[in-house]
Design an enzyme around this catalytic site. Structure first.
Site, PDB file in Angstrom:
ATOM      1  N   ASP A  21       0.555  -1.097   0.348  1.00  0.00           N
ATOM      2  CA  ASP A  21      -0.133   0.302   0.400  1.00  0.00           C
ATOM      3  C   ASP A  21       1.058   0.850   0.128  1.00  0.00           C
ATOM      4  O   ASP A  21       2.444   1.469   0.158  1.00  0.00           O
ATOM      5  CB  ASP A  21      -0.658   0.460   1.201  1.00  0.00           C
ATOM      6  CG  ASP A  21      -2.001   1.011   1.549  1.00  0.00           C
ATOM      7  OD1 ASP A  21      -2.423   1.525  -0.150  1.00  0.00           O
ATOM      8  OD2 ASP A  21      -2.086   1.152   1.854  1.00  0.00           O
ATOM      9  N   HIS A  38       2.134   3.323  -9.382  1.00  0.00           N
ATOM     10  CA  HIS A  38       2.004   2.382  -9.563  1.00  0.00           C
ATOM     11  C   HIS A  38       3.077   1.518  -9.959  1.00  0.00           C
ATOM     12  O   HIS A  38       3.085   0.457 -10.019  1.00  0.00           O
ATOM     13  CB  HIS A  38       1.105   1.880 -10.036  1.00  0.00           C
ATOM     14  CG  HIS A  38      -0.871   2.426  -9.279  1.00  0.00           C
ATOM     15  ND1 HIS A  38      -0.560   2.433  -7.822  1.00  0.00           N
ATOM     16  CD2 HIS A  38      -1.983   3.218  -9.963  1.00  0.00           C
ATOM     17  CE1 HIS A  38      -2.229   2.254  -7.964  1.00  0.00           C
ATOM     18  NE2 HIS A  38      -2.576   3.156  -8.593  1.00  0.00           N
ATOM     19  N   LEU A 132      11.400 -19.683  -5.412  1.00  0.00           N
ATOM     20  CA  LEU A 132      10.233 -19.143  -4.721  1.00  0.00           C
ATOM     21  C   LEU A 132       8.551 -19.319  -5.187  1.00  0.00           C
ATOM     22  O   LEU A 132       9.093 -19.440  -6.453  1.00  0.00           O
ATOM     23  CB  LEU A 132      10.637 -17.174  -4.559  1.00  0.00           C
ATOM     24  CG  LEU A 132       9.509 -16.859  -4.359  1.00  0.00           C
ATOM     25  CD1 LEU A 132       9.660 -16.613  -2.954  1.00  0.00           C
ATOM     26  CD2 LEU A 132       9.875 -15.391  -4.539  1.00  0.00           C
TER      27      LEU A 132
HETATM   28  C1  IPE Z   1      -5.699  -2.764   0.110  1.00  0.00           C
HETATM   29  O1  IPE Z   1      -5.119  -1.555  -0.467  1.00  0.00           O
HETATM   30  C2  IPE Z   1      -5.122  -4.050  -1.390  1.00  0.00           C
HETATM   31  C3  IPE Z   1      -3.945  -3.647  -2.200  1.00  0.00           C
HETATM   32  C4  IPE Z   1      -3.039  -3.157  -1.433  1.00  0.00           C
HETATM   33  C5  IPE Z   1      -4.300  -4.631  -3.263  1.00  0.00           C
HETATM   34  P1  IPE Z   1      -6.015   0.278  -0.672  1.00  0.00           P
HETATM   35  O2  IPE Z   1      -5.461   0.689  -0.826  1.00  0.00           O
HETATM   36  O3  IPE Z   1      -6.688  -0.740  -1.836  1.00  0.00           O
HETATM   37  O4  IPE Z   1      -6.831  -1.047   0.853  1.00  0.00           O
HETATM   38  P2  IPE Z   1      -7.600   0.369   1.752  1.00  0.00           P
HETATM   39  O5  IPE Z   1      -9.230   0.363   0.953  1.00  0.00           O
HETATM   40  O6  IPE Z   1      -7.144   1.651   2.361  1.00  0.00           O
HETATM   41  O7  IPE Z   1      -8.495  -0.879   3.138  1.00  0.00           O
HETATM   42  C1  IPE Z   2      -1.305  -0.234  -3.344  1.00  0.00           C
HETATM   43  O1  IPE Z   2      -1.492   1.865  -3.056  1.00  0.00           O
HETATM   44  C2  IPE Z   2      -2.037   0.018  -4.569  1.00  0.00           C
HETATM   45  C3  IPE Z   2      -3.662  -0.855  -5.040  1.00  0.00           C
HETATM   46  C4  IPE Z   2      -4.528  -0.800  -4.106  1.00  0.00           C
HETATM   47  C5  IPE Z   2      -3.713  -1.413  -6.578  1.00  0.00           C
HETATM   48  P1  IPE Z   2      -2.921   2.704  -3.397  1.00  0.00           P
HETATM   49  O2  IPE Z   2      -3.223   2.930  -4.653  1.00  0.00           O
HETATM   50  O3  IPE Z   2      -3.554   2.411  -2.310  1.00  0.00           O
HETATM   51  O4  IPE Z   2      -2.244   4.088  -3.008  1.00  0.00           O
HETATM   52  P2  IPE Z   2      -2.730   5.043  -1.533  1.00  0.00           P
HETATM   53  O5  IPE Z   2      -3.466   4.533  -0.466  1.00  0.00           O
HETATM   54  O6  IPE Z   2      -3.905   5.494  -2.433  1.00  0.00           O
HETATM   55  O7  IPE Z   2      -1.911   5.665  -1.211  1.00  0.00           O
HETATM   56 MG    MG Z   3      -4.318   2.376  -0.854  1.00  0.00          MG
END
Ligand code: IPE
Ligand code: IPE
Ligand code: MG
Length: 249
Positions: A21, A38, A132
């Site tokens: 995240d 990303h 892995l």
């Molecule tokens: C959780 O991240 C899902 C992934 C890392 C793929 P999100 O950023 O979507 O989670 P929430 O919604 O903030 O909890």
């Molecule tokens: C995690 O990073 C990647 C996915 C959930 C696909 P986020 O896109 O949730 O990044 P934040 O939480 O907005 O910083």
């Molecule tokens: Mg996120």
């Protein structure tokens, strides 16, 4: 002494799961588009996969796209699918060379055809890997998985191939998408949030949780090793007392 040397090779977590995240916030703090975050996130995946292999971790599960992430703006969803296709296609040869075996968990039927095909190809190509096992959780959520498992069990009971009395924790686990994969020992979440976001709820029943504020694109080899070292400081008691655990060693 580098961090990897501080890891006790006899007490490695067999399975590490990561909620990757913070890509969006990483980009925002730099005045960049979320998509840039990303893209940097993919580089972090490459580093962490290499680091996990180097540390002889057997299973690494990466939460790449949740069921709830389908709710994001369609351009972001499309961008993430394209990035996934680009990354798996580009990395397949190297993964194969390094003995990494790819698997996926999640509702693949919701993926666009081109993404599903690319993923299946990578899974097939790397199936012989003996190092892995890299599990990609895509279009995954635990509640989806548990509901699907319950439906399959109910259908098997109706068919008579499963008896109600035979349903125990082992049978239940077998109906999950993680079937033959051991439960995670260590669950890492980057990006500062301290929640599980519908990830491996059943499987993480006794996982050690490790939360870090580091945004996923900044996570790398040493960050992974720090998490493993912290994991090795924990005492896993499974309901027993410390004294019992000590006398068993
Ligand atoms: C959780 O991240 C899902 C992934 C890392 C793929 P999100 O950023 O979507 O989670 P929430 O919604 O903030 O909890
Ligand atoms: C995690 O990073 C990647 C996915 C959930 C696909 P986020 O896109 O949730 O990044 P934040 O939480 O907005 O910083
Ligand atoms: Mg996120």
């Amino acid at each position: 002494m580098s961090l990897i040397d501080k890891i006790d090779k006899n007490r490695l977590p067999a399975h590490i799961a990561i909620i990757m995240d913070g890509n969006g916030r990483w980009a925002k703090t730099r005045g960049l588009e979320r998509g840039e975050g990303h893209r940097e996130g993919v580089s972090a995946i490459r580093r962490v996969v290499e680091a996990a292999s180097k540390a002889s971790i057997q299973y690494l599960t990466l939460y790449a796209f949740s069921t709830e992430n389908w709710r994001r703006p369609s351009e972001e969803v499309r961008g993430l699918m394209d990035l996934m296709v680009y990354a798996v296609s580009k990395e397949t040869a190297d993964l194969k060379k390094n003995g990494v075996r790819i698997r996926s968990i999640g509702d693949m039927e919701r993926l666009p055809e081109y993404a599903r095909t690319a993923l299946e190809e990578c899974v097939r190509e790397t199936a012989g890997g003996t190092g892995l096992t890299l599990v990609l959780a895509l279009s995954y959520s635990s509640k989806w998985e548990l509901t699907t498992a319950a439906k399959k069990m109910a259908a098997d009971v109706v068919k008579g191939v499963l008896q109600e009395g035979d349903i125990d924790e082992g049978t239940f686990s077998g109906y999950l998408t993680t079937g033959d994969i051991p439960d995670p020992d260590l669950l890492i979440r980057t990006g500062g949030e301290q929640r599980i976001s519908n990830f491996l709820l059943w499987q993480c029943a006794y996982a050690e949780f490790y939360f870090t504020g580091t945004f996923w694109p900044d996570f790398g080899e040493d960050a992974l090793y720090e998490a493993i070292i912290e994991y090795q400081r924990r005492e896993r008691r499974y309901g027993k007392t410390s004294e019992q655990i000590e006398s068993e060693q």
